[in-house]
Write an enzyme that holds these catalytic residues in place. Structure first.
Site, PDB file in Angstrom:
ATOM      1  N   ALA A 170       0.833  -1.199   0.000  1.00 25.69           N
ATOM      2  CA  ALA A 170       0.000   0.000   0.000  1.00 25.69           C
ATOM      3  C   ALA A 170       0.869   1.250   0.000  1.00 25.69           C
ATOM      4  CB  ALA A 170      -0.908   0.002   1.231  1.00 25.69           C
ATOM      5  N   ASP A 171       0.347   2.307  -0.608  1.00 23.48           N
ATOM      6  CA  ASP A 171       1.003   3.599  -0.482  1.00 23.48           C
ATOM      7  C   ASP A 171       0.181   4.445   0.490  1.00 23.48           C
ATOM      8  OD1 ASP A 171      -1.164   4.729  -1.917  1.00 23.48           O
ATOM      9  OD2 ASP A 171      -0.088   4.611  -3.817  1.00 23.48           O
ATOM     10  N   SER A 172       0.637   5.649   0.761  1.00 25.34           N
ATOM     11  CA  SER A 172      -0.025   6.471   1.780  1.00 25.34           C
ATOM     12  C   SER A 172      -1.460   6.828   1.383  1.00 25.34           C
ATOM     13  CB  SER A 172       0.778   7.738   2.068  1.00 25.34           C
ATOM     14  OG  SER A 172       0.970   8.484   0.896  1.00 25.34           O
ATOM     15  N   GLU A 184      -3.513   4.941  -0.451  1.00 24.43           N
ATOM     16  CA  GLU A 184      -4.322   3.733  -0.254  1.00 24.43           C
ATOM     17  C   GLU A 184      -4.597   3.502   1.224  1.00 24.43           C
ATOM     18  OE1 GLU A 184      -3.077   1.055  -4.108  1.00 24.43           O
ATOM     19  OE2 GLU A 184      -1.628   1.283  -2.471  1.00 24.43           O
ATOM     20  N   LEU A 185      -3.608   3.744   2.069  1.00 20.66           N
ATOM     21  CA  LEU A 185      -3.841   3.590   3.506  1.00 20.66           C
ATOM     22  C   LEU A 185      -4.879   4.604   3.980  1.00 20.66           C
ATOM     23  CD1 LEU A 185      -3.286   2.129   6.121  1.00 20.66           C
ATOM     24  CD2 LEU A 185      -1.326   3.623   6.490  1.00 20.66           C
TER      25      LEU A 185
END
Length: 74
Positions: free
Chosen positions: A33-35, A37-38
């Protein structure tokens, strides 16, 4: 029950199979995940569980279990 809902939210945002998600997985290292997506996952959790997560606490979420504990503490 909460964990199953959490896995569903994560799998929908990351487009992965929810059966492959475990509590000890890192959002960044294991799930990729990237920021953004989080952030989408956190927003989904807030909507699904009718909770509001403090943005300072949210920045400390690294693993699925970190987020799960926040849901349970609700």
């Amino acid at each position: 029950m909460e964990f199953e809902k959490l896995k569903t939210i994560i799998s929908e945002v990351l487009s992965i199979d929810d059966e492959s998600i475990s509590k000890d997985m890192s959002f960044y290292d294991d799930l990729g995940a990237d920021s953004l997506e989080l952030f989408q996952i956190v927003m989904g959790v807030e909507g699904e569980f009718d909770i509001v997560l403090d943005e300072n606490i949210a920045s400390e979420i690294n693993t699925v279990e970190d987020l799960y504990k926040l849901i349970v503490a609700g």
